[in-house]
Design an enzyme around this catalytic site. Sequence first.
Site, short mmCIF file in Angstrom:
data_model
loop_
_atom_site.label_atom_id
_atom_site.label_comp_id
_atom_site.label_asym_id
_atom_site.label_seq_id
_atom_site.Cartn_x
_atom_site.Cartn_y
_atom_site.Cartn_z
N TYR A 294 -35.96 42.08 -57.58
CA TYR A 294 -35.10 41.77 -58.73
C TYR A 294 -35.90 41.51 -60.01
CZ TYR A 294 -30.69 41.62 -56.13
OH TYR A 294 -29.58 41.97 -55.39
N ASP B 97 -27.15 35.27 -63.43
CA ASP B 97 -27.73 36.31 -62.57
C ASP B 97 -28.66 37.18 -63.39
OD1 ASP B 97 -26.28 35.55 -60.35
OD2 ASP B 97 -25.35 37.51 -60.02
N GLY C 228 -38.51 38.94 -55.52
CA GLY C 228 -38.67 40.24 -54.86
C GLY C 228 -38.43 41.36 -55.85
N PHE D 10 -33.08 33.71 -61.96
CA PHE D 10 -33.93 33.91 -60.78
C PHE D 10 -34.23 35.39 -60.63
CE2 PHE D 10 -33.93 29.87 -58.30
CZ PHE D 10 -33.24 29.11 -59.23
N HIS E 49 -14.09 35.95 -62.85
CA HIS E 49 -14.70 37.11 -62.22
C HIS E 49 -13.93 38.38 -62.60
CE1 HIS E 49 -16.32 39.75 -59.16
NE2 HIS E 49 -17.20 38.83 -58.80
N GLU F 293 -21.20 31.22 -54.35
CA GLU F 293 -20.01 31.55 -55.17
C GLU F 293 -18.75 30.93 -54.55
OE1 GLU F 293 -19.27 35.47 -57.38
OE2 GLU F 293 -18.01 35.65 -55.60
C1 UD2 Z 1 -22.30 37.91 -56.34
C2 UD2 Z 1 -22.39 37.01 -57.56
C3 UD2 Z 1 -23.69 36.26 -57.51
C4 UD2 Z 1 -23.80 35.44 -56.24
C5 UD2 Z 1 -23.60 36.35 -55.02
C6 UD2 Z 1 -23.50 35.53 -53.75
C7 UD2 Z 1 -21.26 37.80 -59.60
C8 UD2 Z 1 -21.18 38.88 -60.60
N1 UD2 Z 1 -22.29 37.86 -58.73
O1 UD2 Z 1 -23.28 38.94 -56.64
O2 UD2 Z 1 -23.82 35.39 -58.61
O3 UD2 Z 1 -22.88 34.39 -56.26
O4 UD2 Z 1 -22.42 37.15 -55.15
O5 UD2 Z 1 -23.15 36.33 -52.68
O6 UD2 Z 1 -20.49 36.87 -59.64
N2 UD2 Z 1 -31.65 37.38 -56.33
C9 UD2 Z 1 -33.02 37.69 -56.43
N3 UD2 Z 1 -33.58 38.44 -55.44
C10 UD2 Z 1 -32.89 38.93 -54.39
C11 UD2 Z 1 -31.51 38.64 -54.30
C12 UD2 Z 1 -30.91 37.87 -55.29
O7 UD2 Z 1 -33.68 37.27 -57.36
O8 UD2 Z 1 -33.48 39.65 -53.55
C13 UD2 Z 1 -31.02 36.52 -57.37
C14 UD2 Z 1 -30.83 37.29 -58.67
O9 UD2 Z 1 -30.90 36.39 -59.75
C15 UD2 Z 1 -29.41 37.81 -58.53
C16 UD2 Z 1 -28.74 36.64 -57.83
O10 UD2 Z 1 -29.73 36.10 -56.94
O11 UD2 Z 1 -28.86 38.14 -59.78
C17 UD2 Z 1 -27.47 36.99 -57.04
O12 UD2 Z 1 -27.72 38.02 -56.12
P1 UD2 Z 1 -26.96 39.42 -56.20
O13 UD2 Z 1 -26.85 39.81 -57.61
O14 UD2 Z 1 -27.58 40.37 -55.27
O15 UD2 Z 1 -25.52 39.01 -55.67
P2 UD2 Z 1 -24.15 39.87 -55.76
O16 UD2 Z 1 -24.36 41.13 -56.50
O17 UD2 Z 1 -23.55 39.96 -54.40
#
Ligand code: UD2
Length: 331
Positions: A105, A190, A103, A100, A212, A282
């Site tokens: 990303y 991700d 925005g 995914f 993790h 998660e």
């Molecule tokens: C953690 C987890 C993630 C997810 C999240 C939930 C790991 C390393 N990462 O990462 O998988 O479970 O927590 O809180 O385990 N995305 C978009 N646009 C946005 C926001 C998100 O496309 O504006 C998609 C994108 O594919 C991204 C994913 O959603 O990789 C997860 O979002 P994140 O990477 O911001 O989440 P994060 O870093 O908190």
Amino acid sequence: MQPIIHLFVLVLVGFVVVWFLYLGFAPAWMSLNVQLEKNMLTHSRHCDMPLYSPSFLEGRKDVVTVTPWLAPVVWEGTFDTNLLDAIYKPKNITVAMTVFAVGKYVQFLKDFLESAESYFMLGYRVHYYVFTDQPEAVPMVMLGSDRRLTNIKIPGSNRWQEISLGRMERIENFIETQLINQADYIFCLDVDTKFYGHWGVETLSSLVAAIHFDFFTKSRDTFTYERRRESQAYIPYGEGDYYYGGAMIGGLVEEVYNVTKTCRMWLEIDKGNSIEAVWQEESHLNKYFLYNKPTKLLSPEYLWYPTYHNDVLKIIRFSQVLKDYSKVRPN
Ligand code: UD2
């Protein structure tokens, strides 16, 4: 004289019988053995099986390579790529991958896809499905033969949490309506990540989860499971196996369908009760994997963080990239 003649005749008859057996049957046994050996040799050459004998005594001793429910944990030094390819290549499998990029990303897509083309399931049929609100911004990446990419347009959102947890429902619908008969295995990853090393068929199994990077050296009461009873993702202290990252779910298409469907239902119940689990989907995935044990675990080689270091990692295959949350998230 007569007993001597009888004895002589008996020995002669015995000799003739043995000779007859040898002529009649032994060549048949011999040719069967030769044939079997030939088959085995042809088979082993055809499959490129290793000529060494795997050992019960040699191997990784610095890390756990099997869970208490006997699922393998994949680390460098626990598998033989040639042998695994010999098993999986003839199966002619198709591997789907969802990612995914909504925005800001979308900026991560180029590195993600280019690095996947260098390391992910090389030599196998791979179909990427990019879920995005901006298909026009998806970079043109040169794909290897037998590799395809399809864009799937989805709406944007002004809450990053909705985008992240919304993946469960979208993947569930996608599998149900399109993918179920089009792929054997699926990985949901991700996008703010990059491949740095081989990721091959050693990762295939019915249900695959990734340990993790933040928690593989810690005990379960430090895990950031959802601790509020009101949430469907609730896991009490004193329970739990490992802490799994939400950045990777994998396995047979039908198994991953069950994961996403169940998590989507739990997320809906939570929403109805005005609660959002501490780590969104998660947290629900961790609950799911506690009661539906993964059949294979990927070590942190397959989900790492750029600034971390640990000597047990001999290779890093897939890692998050550093990002400034305030610059990439919509809220
Ligand atoms: C953690 C987890 C993630 C997810 C999240 C939930 C790991 C390393 N990462 O990462 O998988 O479970 O927590 O809180 O385990 N995305 C978009 N646009 C946005 C926001 C998100 O496309 O504006 C998609 C994108 O594919 C991204 C994913 O959603 O990789 C997860 O979002 P994140 O990477 O911001 O989440 P994060 O870093 O908190």
